[in-house]
Write an enzyme that holds these catalytic residues in place. Structure first.
Site, PDB file in Angstrom:
ATOM      1  CG  ASP A  38     -16.193  21.975 -30.750  1.00  0.00           C
ATOM      2  OD1 ASP A  38     -16.011  21.522 -31.880  1.00  0.00           O
ATOM      3  OD2 ASP A  38     -15.777  21.425 -29.719  1.00  0.00           O
ATOM      4  CE1 TYR A  96      -7.780  22.351 -28.242  1.00  0.00           C
ATOM      5  CE2 TYR A  96      -8.124  20.204 -27.252  1.00  0.00           C
ATOM      6  CZ  TYR A  96      -7.503  21.000 -28.185  1.00  0.00           C
ATOM      7  OH  TYR A  96      -6.620  20.439 -29.070  1.00  0.00           O
ATOM      8  CB  SER A  97     -15.352  22.992 -26.414  1.00  0.00           C
ATOM      9  OG  SER A  97     -15.140  23.203 -27.784  1.00  0.00           O
ATOM     10  NE  ARG A 158     -11.744  16.765 -26.002  1.00  0.00           N
ATOM     11  CZ  ARG A 158     -10.959  15.707 -26.149  1.00  0.00           C
ATOM     12  NH1 ARG A 158      -9.936  15.512 -25.340  1.00  0.00           N
ATOM     13  NH2 ARG A 158     -11.192  14.820 -27.109  1.00  0.00           N
ATOM     14  CD  GLU A 219     -14.216  15.160 -29.029  1.00  0.00           C
ATOM     15  OE1 GLU A 219     -13.021  15.461 -28.859  1.00  0.00           O
ATOM     16  OE2 GLU A 219     -14.770  15.251 -30.131  1.00  0.00           O
TER      17      GLU A 219
HETATM   18  C1  FRU Z   1     -14.861  18.670 -30.442  1.00  0.00           C
HETATM   19  C2  FRU Z   1     -13.536  18.982 -29.769  1.00  0.00           C
HETATM   20  C3  FRU Z   1     -13.710  19.174 -28.260  1.00  0.00           C
HETATM   21  C4  FRU Z   1     -12.526  20.024 -27.917  1.00  0.00           C
HETATM   22  C5  FRU Z   1     -12.412  20.927 -29.136  1.00  0.00           C
HETATM   23  C6  FRU Z   1     -10.999  21.280 -29.514  1.00  0.00           C
HETATM   24  O1  FRU Z   1     -14.859  19.017 -31.797  1.00  0.00           O
HETATM   25  O2  FRU Z   1     -12.584  17.971 -30.037  1.00  0.00           O
HETATM   26  O3  FRU Z   1     -13.778  17.986 -27.530  1.00  0.00           O
HETATM   27  O4  FRU Z   1     -12.716  20.750 -26.751  1.00  0.00           O
HETATM   28  O5  FRU Z   1     -13.013  20.226 -30.203  1.00  0.00           O
HETATM   29  O6  FRU Z   1     -11.003  22.203 -30.576  1.00  0.00           O
END
Ligand code: FRU
Length: 489
Positions: A38, A96-97, A158, A219
């Site tokens: 991402d 993560y993102s 998240r 997400e």
């Molecule tokens: C989307 C995701 C997000 C997460 C990240 C982990 O592609 O699954 O929800 O934060 O990638 O790499």
């Protein structure tokens, strides 16, 4: 001895073969080594565009960092040391993102700390912050700012988007999973960015329940306010990635889709959204896009820019792993707006401006083919208008490359079956009247983006071509005019 996470990433980068790989994009953000997913923390500060990205330099070893690239023109990118390392308990299983926000004299990068208990496999998701005054040194705040999800939700909690509301307070939007295993978006509010209060779920009072049980997890939710080019009115647009939806209509063929809905956020109510939703991109690879935040120095008429991940979860087995030790890239930056309530996305590449181009060849060439003058390039953009009559237009990139793009008055067909890509196949997209008359193709070695109808339909696809993949040939009886192009190599 504790692992030096920065040193191990830099070591992997020093051994990288990515740039020597003929498939490695020239003007799309791609990982210096290993895996990218991402876009994260997109922000323009003082005329410099910062693109952070989910980065796994030692792929397939799952250690997820935030990589960092900058550009003055969204076309030429410089890569820097990773900005967030998975070096504390809160992010041991991945930083993560998340997103960036300018606050006074510094920038805050908000991200999700992912921690998985080695024995039980149980996940802890926390919302964390890193601050920077110079976009070079990044200071991680330990412990996390939001320690856990509220009652009623699982640890799939998240991807914070943080922004300043019109009343001066701050808001945070998160993707969540309810305990009944359906997806939702959650809103928090804060006056100081450190103490956060959960406001509750975003609700859709006018959608007749359409989003109440819409996939098992949402997400990367992003909220953005856009002006409608027709009405002049501004609306809120919620862009998010609902995992596991199966709508009964054409589209949504990717393992996970990305959709946009239009309305007005009042408190926690997203009003006026009537249950309609559209895929942001109809292509074979598109996910987790993010809006580029702006800083106080940005001009007020600066475009709203979006970048997406040109990838799909679980499709890491691409030819570039063997040829260059890297996988996935971003889409080109896109300038967003609305037209009659629909999302419009046009390529936004100030470093690669289009200029009038000439056709090579004459209408008497094989089957009345016209050949655009780009024969010795592998990274380019090409725009033109088409009149179809009863005819079609076939667009081939490279000689015998295995990729064919066919445009008809109301249909786009993209066929990758002959390419080197293991997730090839053929996809058909129905178009609305007029969309096929204005075409722009952005091609960069192994990624191809097709923009139709002046941004009304976008199709992103990874194209690992056979042969040299040089040049483009337009064939078929449809007539082409107003050709413009630019080449990047
Ligand atoms: C989307 C995701 C997000 C997460 C990240 C982990 O592609 O699954 O929800 O934060 O990638 O790499």
């Amino acid at each position: 001895m504790a692992e030096d996470f920065l040193a191990s990433a830099l070591e992997a980068e020093a051994d990288s073969r990515a740039r020597q790989d003929p498939d490695y994009p020239l003007f799309h953000v791609a990982p210096p080594v290993g895996r990218l997913n991402d876009p994260n923390g997109l922000i323009e500060v003082g005329g410099t565009y910062h693109a952070f990205f989910q980065y796994t330099p030692q792929h397939p070893r799952k250690l997820v960092y935030w990589g960092h690239a900058t550009s003055a023109d969204l076309t030429h990118w410089d890569y820097h040391a990773p900005a967030i390392l998975p070096d504390t308990r809160q992010d041991r299983n991945g930083a993560y993102s998340g997103t960036a926000i300018e606050v006074g004299d510094h920038v805050e990068l908000w991200y999700t700390g992912n921690y998985k208990d080695a024995e039980t496999g149980e996940r802890e998701a926390t919302q964390c912050v890193v601050t920077t005054r110079d976009m070079v040194r990044f200071d991680k705040h330990v412990p996390p700012i939001i320690e856990s999800q509220p009652r009623g939700y699982t640890a799939h909690f998240r991807d914070p988007q943080v922004w300043r509301d019109t009343d001066g307070s701050y808001r945070m939007l998160l993707g969540v999973q309810r305990e009944n295993l359906t997806g939702a978006a959650l809103l928090y509010r804060s006056t100081d960015l450190r103490a956060w209060e959960c406001e509750g779920e975003m609700t859709f009072p006018d959608a007749s329940g359409a989003f109440d049980s819409f996939g098992y997890m949402w997400e990367c939710p992003n909220l953005v306010r856009l002006r409608d080019e027709e009405s002049g009115c501004s609306r809120d647009v919620l862009i998010f990635c609902p995992q596991g939806i199966t709508p009964e209509r054409e589209g949504f063929e990717n393992v996970f889709p990305c959709v946009a809905i239009v309305g007005e956020l009042v408190g926690t109510e997203f009003r006026g959204a009537d249950g309609c939703f559209e895929e942001v991109d109809r292509g074979t690879e598109f996910y987790a896009p993010q809006i580029m935040a702006r800083s106080s120095s940005s001009p007020s008429d600066a475009p709203t820019i979006l970048l997406g991940w040109a990838g799909n979860a679980g499709e890491d087995d691409q030819p570039s792993i063997a040829s260059g030790g890297w996988v996935h890239c971003f889409t080109a930056p896109r300038a967003l707006s609305l037209r009659s309530g629909r999302l419009i996305a046009r390529p936004y590449l100030p470093g690669l401006p289009l200029a009038p181009a000439q056709l090579r060849g004459t209408p008497t060439d094989e089957d009345g083919a016209v050949v655009a003058q780009l024969v010795d390039s592998r990274s380019w953009r090409l725009a033109f208008d088409v009149a179809y009559g009863a005819e079609r237009l076939s667009l081939r990139i490279g000689e015998d490359s295995g990729l064919e793009i066919i445009l008809e008055e109301e249909r786009l067909v993209v066929d990758r079956q002959g390419t080197r890509y293991p997730h090839g196949g053929r996809r058909v997209v129905s178009l609305t009247a007029g969309e096929a008359n204005r075409v722009e193709v952005v091609h960069d070695r192994s990624i191809t983006e097709i923009y139709l109808g002046d941004g009304s339909r976008v199709f992103t696809t990874r194209t690992f071509l056979r042969g040299a993949g040089v040049g483009v040939r337009l064939a078929g009886g449809a007539s082409v005019a107003n050709l413009r192009s630019a080449r990047a190599d």
